[in-house]
Design an enzyme around this catalytic site. Structure first.
Site, mmCIF file in Angstrom:
data_model
loop_
_atom_site.group_PDB
_atom_site.id
_atom_site.type_symbol
_atom_site.label_atom_id
_atom_site.label_comp_id
_atom_site.label_asym_id
_atom_site.label_seq_id
_atom_site.Cartn_x
_atom_site.Cartn_y
_atom_site.Cartn_z
ATOM 1 N N HIS A 263 0.832 -1.204 0.000
ATOM 2 C CA HIS A 263 0.000 0.000 0.000
ATOM 3 C C HIS A 263 0.875 1.266 0.000
ATOM 4 O O HIS A 263 0.713 2.138 -0.861
ATOM 5 C CB HIS A 263 -0.908 -0.024 1.236
ATOM 6 C CG HIS A 263 -1.836 1.140 1.343
ATOM 7 N ND1 HIS A 263 -3.143 1.080 0.942
ATOM 8 C CD2 HIS A 263 -1.644 2.405 1.786
ATOM 9 C CE1 HIS A 263 -3.724 2.263 1.139
ATOM 10 N NE2 HIS A 263 -2.837 3.085 1.659
ATOM 11 N N GLU A 264 1.794 1.343 0.942
ATOM 12 C CA GLU A 264 2.630 2.548 1.039
ATOM 13 C C GLU A 264 3.548 2.666 -0.174
ATOM 14 O O GLU A 264 3.860 3.769 -0.620
ATOM 15 C CB GLU A 264 3.427 2.552 2.347
ATOM 16 C CG GLU A 264 2.578 2.484 3.635
ATOM 17 C CD GLU A 264 1.477 3.539 3.714
ATOM 18 O OE1 GLU A 264 1.619 4.612 3.104
ATOM 19 O OE2 GLU A 264 0.449 3.257 4.376
ATOM 20 N N HIS A 267 1.696 4.518 -2.813
ATOM 21 C CA HIS A 267 1.781 5.969 -2.588
ATOM 22 C C HIS A 267 3.151 6.492 -3.040
ATOM 23 O O HIS A 267 3.258 7.545 -3.662
ATOM 24 C CB HIS A 267 1.614 6.290 -1.094
ATOM 25 C CG HIS A 267 0.190 6.234 -0.595
ATOM 26 N ND1 HIS A 267 -0.821 7.006 -1.120
ATOM 27 C CD2 HIS A 267 -0.383 5.512 0.407
ATOM 28 C CE1 HIS A 267 -1.953 6.764 -0.466
ATOM 29 N NE2 HIS A 267 -1.720 5.851 0.462
ATOM 30 N N GLU A 293 -4.800 7.824 -2.917
ATOM 31 C CA GLU A 293 -5.272 6.537 -2.396
ATOM 32 C C GLU A 293 -5.542 5.556 -3.544
ATOM 33 O O GLU A 293 -5.411 4.347 -3.367
ATOM 34 C CB GLU A 293 -6.520 6.769 -1.546
ATOM 35 C CG GLU A 293 -6.866 5.665 -0.573
ATOM 36 C CD GLU A 293 -5.819 5.413 0.512
ATOM 37 O OE1 GLU A 293 -4.904 6.234 0.709
ATOM 38 O OE2 GLU A 293 -5.905 4.351 1.150
HETATM 39 ZN ZN ZN Z 1 -3.182 5.190 1.864
#
Ligand code: ZN
Length: 511
Positions: A263-264, A267, A293
């Site tokens: 997830h990170e 980003h 997101e």
């Molecule tokens: Zn996030």
């Protein structure tokens, strides 16, 4: 272009101060000994104040006017005209809020965060009620600095998802909810997937190494980034050459560290992909919370929770965890990481029920801001609405209204919608990428991500904040934000996983 050059120089100084404050915050979350906390709070506040003063200074306004004249004949999407446009927007947002209100708000949230860290383990909502009442009052006062809004939440939403209106989000969420609830119900009527393989004790070092191996394949640039451990995973950026991520590891919870890493990384790939010439300007960031997101969720879910992904990584997982993965097939892993279950905690929710958590919070925020709901009734309202939506009782406020940090570290309103906007957009962007390059799913099966990453870089990442979210979505998809690709993605994935029938999709349309 004299004013333009001077404006850029000034924005660079603002960015440097903000970057330095980010280094201090990152250090606080990773390596700082607890004794450093009081001074660190002061230091970051001082840098934030300096950055704010430099930005709202009258001279910035003059330079913006001058630069606007100098770039007036340039096309809308030229870097120069875009920089003036984006800088003016952040300047106008910053100057509208009086400096005393900014400091009052910062001081209050520091105290409020502290109160929350003590009240949450005790499940003691009453202890934070007065604090939260003040947060609501301050949030309203911040919104009132932007008269002429349609809804009092609109100015707060503008800070995170610029241009998105509360009324649009309400409509969007109502549509999505009506279509999600039948899916949640249908899955809930099937047996729970077995995810025991994810709860085998696994050493921290091996968990971290496996996550790093995958994000190296995704294309995370370790020359311009690194990963460290924190209680709450996040991504932070000091410059385009230094985009860091964090994770946390739990021995019996493989997915915690693994999927927070993916997830990170999503980003971070966004930030690492921004046009390097935007360095030090307000364009060197994501277009909005929702678009940001969308990138994290795309790599976490569309890629990292796909069957193809596990076809490639299953043998590696077996090598990394031979004891834990003994006799665990690709299908078992795939089912386990896509287990759907109505549960109490948003951050641990699966991708089907996740948005219902967001909608609950967004609805409560609007009611609080509108004055329909008083803070003293918030915990009760949370329990009632949660039980109505999820069909499970909330045993205590720790796992209810006190679970998220957001209302205790920022305004009430403006943040939560970004998570669901991101989920919706992740499916739209992924769909466009696959349409342009139909080989992407096969690439994923082979552990090759260059084409997907390249498409995202070309169409989304490199622009940074040059375009607003709706401008970007229009450029990339040729239309507006739409829930259809997201619902198609969810049904396409979960119908075979849970043996759902087409009638169940067409079924109940009301929540
Ligand atoms: Zn996030």
């Amino acid at each position: 272009m004299k004013a333009f050059a001077a404006l850029k120089q000034r924005l660079l100084e603002v960015d440097d101060l903000q970057g330095a404050a980010n280094v201090l915050r990152w250090d606080q979350a990773t390596y700082m000994p607890p004794g450093g906390a009081p001074a660190r709070g002061r230091q970051t506040a001082a840098l934030a104040r300096l950055a704010h003063e430099r930005l709202v200074d009258a001279e910035t306004g003059h330079l913006l006017d001058g630069a606007a004249k100098e770039t007036a004949s340039l096309p809308f999407d030229s870097d120069e005209a875009s920089l003036v446009r984006v800088a003016r927007r952040s300047w106008e947002q910053a100057v509208r809020i009086p400096a005393p209100l900014v400091s009052e708000f910062h001081e209050h949230t520091a105290a409020s965060y502290q109160a929350w860290t003590e009240a949450r383990p005790q499940s003691d909502f009453e202890a934070v009620r007065p604090t939260l009442e003040r947060t609501l009052e301050l949030s309203r006062r911040m919104a009132e600095c932007f008269p002429g809004y349609d809804h009092i939440a609109d100015p707060l939403i503008d800070f995170f998802d610029y241009g998105t209106k509360a009324a649009d989000v309400k409509r969007l969420f109502a549509d999505l909810r009506a279509r999600l609830v039948p899916l949640v119900r249908a899955i809930a009527s099937r047996p729970l997937a077995d995810d025991a393989c994810l709860h085998q004790p696994a050493p921290e070092a091996e968990q971290l190494a496996f996550g790093l191996e995958v994000i190296r394949d995704f294309g995370y640039d370790f020359h311009r980034g690194r990963q460290d451990k924190t209680p709450h995973p996040f991504m932070t950026k000091f410059s385009l050459g230094d985009v860091r991520i964090t994770t946390r590891v739990r021995e019996n919870e493989f997915t915690d560290s693994f999927y927070s890493t993916l997830h990170e990384c999503g980003h971070a790939l966004y930030e690492q992909g921004i046009n390097l010439s935007y360095e030090g300007t307000p364009m060197a960031t994501g277009a909005s919370s929702g678009v940001h997101e969308s990138q994290s969720r795309l790599w976490e879910n569309q890629v990292g929770r796909s069957h193809g992904f596990w076809e490639h990584y299953h043998p590696r997982l077996e090598r990394a965890f031979p004891r834990q993965m003994q006799g665990v097939s690709v299908d078992t892993i795939y089912r386990a990481v896509n287990r759907v279950q109505r549960s109490l905690i948003r951050t641990e929710a699966d991708e089907v029920t996740y948005n219902l958590h967001v909608m609950l919070r967004f609805g409560l925020e609007l009611d609080l801001l509108e004055g329909k709901l008083a803070v003293k009734d918030l915990a009760r309202a949370w329990r009632e609405r949660f039980e109505a939506d999820f069909g499970i009782p909330v045993p205590d406020d720790r796992r209810g209204v006190l679970q998220d940090v957001h209302w205790f570290s920022g305004p009430i309103g403006g943040v939560f919608q970004g998570y669901t906007l991101g989920n919706i957009l992740s499916a739209q962007f992924h769909g466009c990428a696959v349409k342009a390059h139909p080989g992407i799913p096969d690439d994923v099966r082979r552990g090759e991500f260059g084409v997907l990453r390249g498409w995202l870089r070309e169409n989304v990442h490199r622009h940074g904040a040059k375009f607003t979210a709706s401008e970007l979505v229009e450029r990339v998809t040729g239309g507006e934000l739409s829930i259809e690709p997201y619902l198609d993605y969810l049904w396409g994935k979960y119908r075979p996983l849970y043996g759902l029938r087409e009638e169940e999709r067409q079924g109940a349309g009301v929540a």
